[in-house]
Motif scaffolding. Structure first.
Motif, PDB file in Angstrom:
ATOM      1  N   GLY A  69       0.790  -1.227   0.000  1.00 36.76           N
ATOM      2  CA  GLY A  69       0.000   0.000   0.000  1.00 36.76           C
ATOM      3  C   GLY A  69       0.817   1.269   0.000  1.00 36.76           C
ATOM      4  O   GLY A  69       0.253   2.367   0.038  1.00 36.76           O
ATOM      5  N   HIS A 118       4.775  13.022   1.266  1.00 34.96           N
ATOM      6  CA  HIS A 118       3.901  12.174   2.085  1.00 34.96           C
ATOM      7  C   HIS A 118       3.267  13.040   3.180  1.00 34.96           C
ATOM      8  O   HIS A 118       3.489  12.832   4.367  1.00 34.96           O
ATOM      9  CB  HIS A 118       4.706  11.022   2.704  1.00 34.96           C
ATOM     10  CG  HIS A 118       3.863   9.963   3.340  1.00 34.96           C
ATOM     11  ND1 HIS A 118       3.250   8.962   2.629  1.00 34.96           N
ATOM     12  CD2 HIS A 118       3.524   9.760   4.635  1.00 34.96           C
ATOM     13  CE1 HIS A 118       2.583   8.181   3.449  1.00 34.96           C
ATOM     14  NE2 HIS A 118       2.724   8.640   4.678  1.00 34.96           N
ATOM     15  N   SER A 154      -2.568  13.237   6.775  1.00 35.29           N
ATOM     16  CA  SER A 154      -3.998  13.421   6.540  1.00 35.29           C
ATOM     17  C   SER A 154      -4.657  13.973   7.800  1.00 35.29           C
ATOM     18  O   SER A 154      -4.004  14.174   8.825  1.00 35.29           O
ATOM     19  CB  SER A 154      -4.644  12.082   6.165  1.00 35.29           C
ATOM     20  OG  SER A 154      -4.668  11.213   7.299  1.00 35.29           O
ATOM     21  N   HIS A 200      -6.385  12.460   9.773  1.00 36.44           N
ATOM     22  CA  HIS A 200      -6.341  11.460  10.847  1.00 36.44           C
ATOM     23  C   HIS A 200      -5.233  11.767  11.860  1.00 36.44           C
ATOM     24  O   HIS A 200      -5.157  11.129  12.912  1.00 36.44           O
ATOM     25  CB  HIS A 200      -6.140  10.060  10.265  1.00 36.44           C
ATOM     26  CG  HIS A 200      -7.283   9.581   9.444  1.00 36.44           C
ATOM     27  ND1 HIS A 200      -8.563   9.481   9.944  1.00 36.44           N
ATOM     28  CD2 HIS A 200      -7.357   9.166   8.145  1.00 36.44           C
ATOM     29  CE1 HIS A 200      -9.376   9.029   8.999  1.00 36.44           C
ATOM     30  NE2 HIS A 200      -8.668   8.836   7.902  1.00 36.44           N
ATOM     31  N   TRP A 216      -5.852  12.127  15.601  1.00 36.91           N
ATOM     32  CA  TRP A 216      -5.818  11.025  16.562  1.00 36.91           C
ATOM     33  C   TRP A 216      -4.528  11.008  17.373  1.00 36.91           C
ATOM     34  O   TRP A 216      -4.452  10.352  18.420  1.00 36.91           O
ATOM     35  CB  TRP A 216      -5.948   9.683  15.832  1.00 36.91           C
ATOM     36  CG  TRP A 216      -7.346   9.321  15.449  1.00 36.91           C
ATOM     37  CD1 TRP A 216      -7.924   9.476  14.224  1.00 36.91           C
ATOM     38  CD2 TRP A 216      -8.343   8.723  16.287  1.00 36.91           C
ATOM     39  NE1 TRP A 216      -9.214   9.018  14.243  1.00 36.91           N
ATOM     40  CE2 TRP A 216      -9.495   8.543  15.499  1.00 36.91           C
ATOM     41  CE3 TRP A 216      -8.360   8.314  17.627  1.00 36.91           C
ATOM     42  CZ2 TRP A 216     -10.666   7.984  16.017  1.00 36.91           C
ATOM     43  CZ3 TRP A 216      -9.516   7.759  18.146  1.00 36.91           C
ATOM     44  CH2 TRP A 216     -10.651   7.602  17.348  1.00 36.91           C
ATOM     45  N   SER A 239      -0.316   3.562  11.390  1.00 32.26           N
ATOM     46  CA  SER A 239      -1.569   3.676  10.654  1.00 32.26           C
ATOM     47  C   SER A 239      -1.879   5.130  10.316  1.00 32.26           C
ATOM     48  O   SER A 239      -2.294   5.451   9.198  1.00 32.26           O
ATOM     49  CB  SER A 239      -2.710   3.070  11.491  1.00 32.26           C
ATOM     50  OG  SER A 239      -3.938   3.166  10.806  1.00 32.26           O
ATOM     51  N   ILE A 240      -1.630   6.027  11.293  1.00 31.20           N
ATOM     52  CA  ILE A 240      -1.937   7.449  11.097  1.00 31.20           C
ATOM     53  C   ILE A 240      -0.910   8.127  10.197  1.00 31.20           C
ATOM     54  O   ILE A 240      -1.269   8.819   9.235  1.00 31.20           O
ATOM     55  CB  ILE A 240      -1.983   8.171  12.465  1.00 31.20           C
ATOM     56  CG1 ILE A 240      -3.184   7.682  13.269  1.00 31.20           C
ATOM     57  CG2 ILE A 240      -2.048   9.683  12.278  1.00 31.20           C
ATOM     58  CD1 ILE A 240      -3.172   8.151  14.702  1.00 31.20           C
ATOM     59  N   TYR A 274       0.137   5.124   6.726  1.00 32.72           N
ATOM     60  CA  TYR A 274      -0.947   4.729   5.831  1.00 32.72           C
ATOM     61  C   TYR A 274      -2.074   5.754   5.776  1.00 32.72           C
ATOM     62  O   TYR A 274      -3.012   5.589   5.013  1.00 32.72           O
ATOM     63  CB  TYR A 274      -1.485   3.364   6.264  1.00 32.72           C
ATOM     64  CG  TYR A 274      -0.456   2.269   6.144  1.00 32.72           C
ATOM     65  CD1 TYR A 274      -0.115   1.733   4.908  1.00 32.72           C
ATOM     66  CD2 TYR A 274       0.215   1.796   7.273  1.00 32.72           C
ATOM     67  CE1 TYR A 274       0.843   0.736   4.795  1.00 32.72           C
ATOM     68  CE2 TYR A 274       1.179   0.797   7.174  1.00 32.72           C
ATOM     69  CZ  TYR A 274       1.485   0.279   5.936  1.00 32.72           C
ATOM     70  OH  TYR A 274       2.438  -0.695   5.830  1.00 32.72           O
ATOM     71  N   ARG A 275      -1.994   6.778   6.657  1.00 34.74           N
ATOM     72  CA  ARG A 275      -2.973   7.866   6.692  1.00 34.74           C
ATOM     73  C   ARG A 275      -4.385   7.343   6.891  1.00 34.74           C
ATOM     74  O   ARG A 275      -5.339   7.792   6.254  1.00 34.74           O
ATOM     75  CB  ARG A 275      -2.842   8.726   5.429  1.00 34.74           C
ATOM     76  CG  ARG A 275      -1.528   9.469   5.375  1.00 34.74           C
ATOM     77  CD  ARG A 275      -1.359  10.350   4.174  1.00 34.74           C
ATOM     78  NE  ARG A 275      -0.950   9.604   2.988  1.00 34.74           N
ATOM     79  CZ  ARG A 275      -0.407  10.140   1.913  1.00 34.74           C
ATOM     80  NH1 ARG A 275      -0.186  11.428   1.860  1.00 34.74           N
ATOM     81  NH2 ARG A 275      -0.068   9.402   0.883  1.00 34.74           N
ATOM     82  N   ASN A 276      -4.506   6.384   7.829  1.00 39.70           N
ATOM     83  CA  ASN A 276      -5.779   5.801   8.215  1.00 39.70           C
ATOM     84  C   ASN A 276      -6.002   5.998   9.706  1.00 39.70           C
ATOM     85  O   ASN A 276      -5.040   6.220  10.457  1.00 39.70           O
ATOM     86  CB  ASN A 276      -5.800   4.287   7.906  1.00 39.70           C
ATOM     87  CG  ASN A 276      -5.797   4.002   6.419  1.00 39.70           C
ATOM     88  OD1 ASN A 276      -6.415   4.727   5.638  1.00 39.70           O
ATOM     89  ND2 ASN A 276      -5.091   2.964   6.019  1.00 39.70           N
ATOM     90  N   PRO A 277      -7.248   5.903  10.180  1.00 36.75           N
ATOM     91  CA  PRO A 277      -7.470   5.982  11.626  1.00 36.75           C
ATOM     92  C   PRO A 277      -6.930   4.733  12.307  1.00 36.75           C
ATOM     93  O   PRO A 277      -6.828   3.665  11.680  1.00 36.75           O
ATOM     94  CB  PRO A 277      -8.994   6.072  11.745  1.00 36.75           C
ATOM     95  CG  PRO A 277      -9.514   5.425  10.493  1.00 36.75           C
ATOM     96  CD  PRO A 277      -8.505   5.751   9.424  1.00 36.75           C
ATOM     97  N   ASP A 318      -6.755   1.350  14.639  1.00 37.97           N
ATOM     98  CA  ASP A 318      -7.677   0.263  14.935  1.00 37.97           C
ATOM     99  C   ASP A 318      -7.902   0.212  16.447  1.00 37.97           C
ATOM    100  O   ASP A 318      -6.970  -0.017  17.220  1.00 37.97           O
ATOM    101  CB  ASP A 318      -7.090  -1.063  14.443  1.00 37.97           C
ATOM    102  CG  ASP A 318      -8.055  -2.231  14.617  1.00 37.97           C
ATOM    103  OD1 ASP A 318      -9.087  -2.064  15.294  1.00 37.97           O
ATOM    104  OD2 ASP A 318      -7.767  -3.316  14.082  1.00 37.97           O
TER     105      ASP A 318
END
Length: 267
Positions: free
Chosen positions: A65, A142, A145, A147, A150, A225-226, A229-232, A234
């Motif tokens: 990813g 990069h 985001s 996110h 968090w 993750s934050i 991968y710029r995701n919230p 888990d």
């Protein structure tokens, strides 16, 4: 509970002492060094450079990813950002009472102010590092985001975990000085038992639960993750670290209340 409320109230009354101590420590660290703030950033980033130089060819393809050329250094930096905060607080709390023995005997002030100052100083250093990391990430194409919002939650979780372990071990270290040596060795092993320089997917599935016994594993993965991968994060990965932190803090408070007077006598 009343004694806990009293301790919190004492810390509030000593807030100016705590704030000034954190500020003076930070200013002294910057003023006494010609490179100033750069030293706060150099050591963790030097670790990134070393590991990236040795492992980037092997690990770059193991990060699904991520298409960025600098994917592995970015991955490394996110993990080290979390680990450096945890390790600094734990390492300094370990000796905080021993190093301030004369102060504890001569001055009347809330003794919990000492680990509070350690946490505040480490947080300030970590914020400087975070600002540098975000700038570097942006220059590498990069950018973070939304996110990133968090991150304060994860920072507080990291501080709470390090403080709980550090305060308990700091009290015990006064009576059993070998604890300091054991913790230093344990921290080195824990670094490699945390998915910082490798991806958790590289560990065979039947052994991954051993990695997750380390509460920093979930926290580091949440940072990755934050920031990577710029995701919230888990929530389920963070559940165990949250429980572990709660138990560590309760044990530290219990041990501190029972032993702090003896700590001063021993010192």
């Amino acid at each position: 509970m009343s004694r806990l409320n009293t301790s919190i109230l004492e810390l509030w009354h000593a807030r100016h002492f705590i704030k000034n101590s954190i500020r003076n420590e930070f200013i002294t660290r910057v003023v006494r060094s010609r490179l100033g703030l750069v030293w706060i950033v150099i050591y963790p980033l030097a670790q990134v450079v070393i590991y990236a130089f040795v492992l980037s060819v092997i690990m770059a393809a193991k990060l699904p990813g991520l298409n960025n050329t600098y994917a592995y250094p970015i991955y490394l930096t996110a993990g080290i950002l979390a680990w450096s905060l945890f390790a600094e607080i734990l390492g300094r709390c370990l000796n905080v009472f021993i190093e301030n023995g004369n102060l504890l005997k001569k001055m009347v002030f809330p003794r919990l102010a000492l680990p509070t100052i350690v946490c505040g100083s480490a947080l300030l250093n970590n914020l400087v590092l975070l600002a540098s990391v975000l700038l570097i990430f942006s220059l590498l194409g990069h950018a973070p985001s939304f996110h990133l919002l968090w991150l304060p939650v994860l920072t507080l979780l990291t501080i709470g975990l390090a403080l709980g372990l550090g305060l308990a071990l700091g009290v015990l270290n006064v009576f059993f000085r070998d604890i300091g040596q054991l913790v230093s060795i344990t921290l080195q092993f824990s670094f490699w038992l945390t998915p910082i320089v490798y991806n958790i997917d590289l560990i065979p599935e039947q052994y991954r639960h051993y990695i997750y016994l380390n509460p920093m594993s979930g926290i580091v993965q949440a940072y990755q993750s934050i920031l990577v991968y710029r995701n919230p994060p888990d929530f389920w990965i963070l559940l165990y670290p949250m429980i572990f932190e709660g138990v560590a803090l309760l044990f530290a408070v219990f041990l501190y209340r029972r032993a702090i007077d003896e700590v001063v006598d021993v010192l």
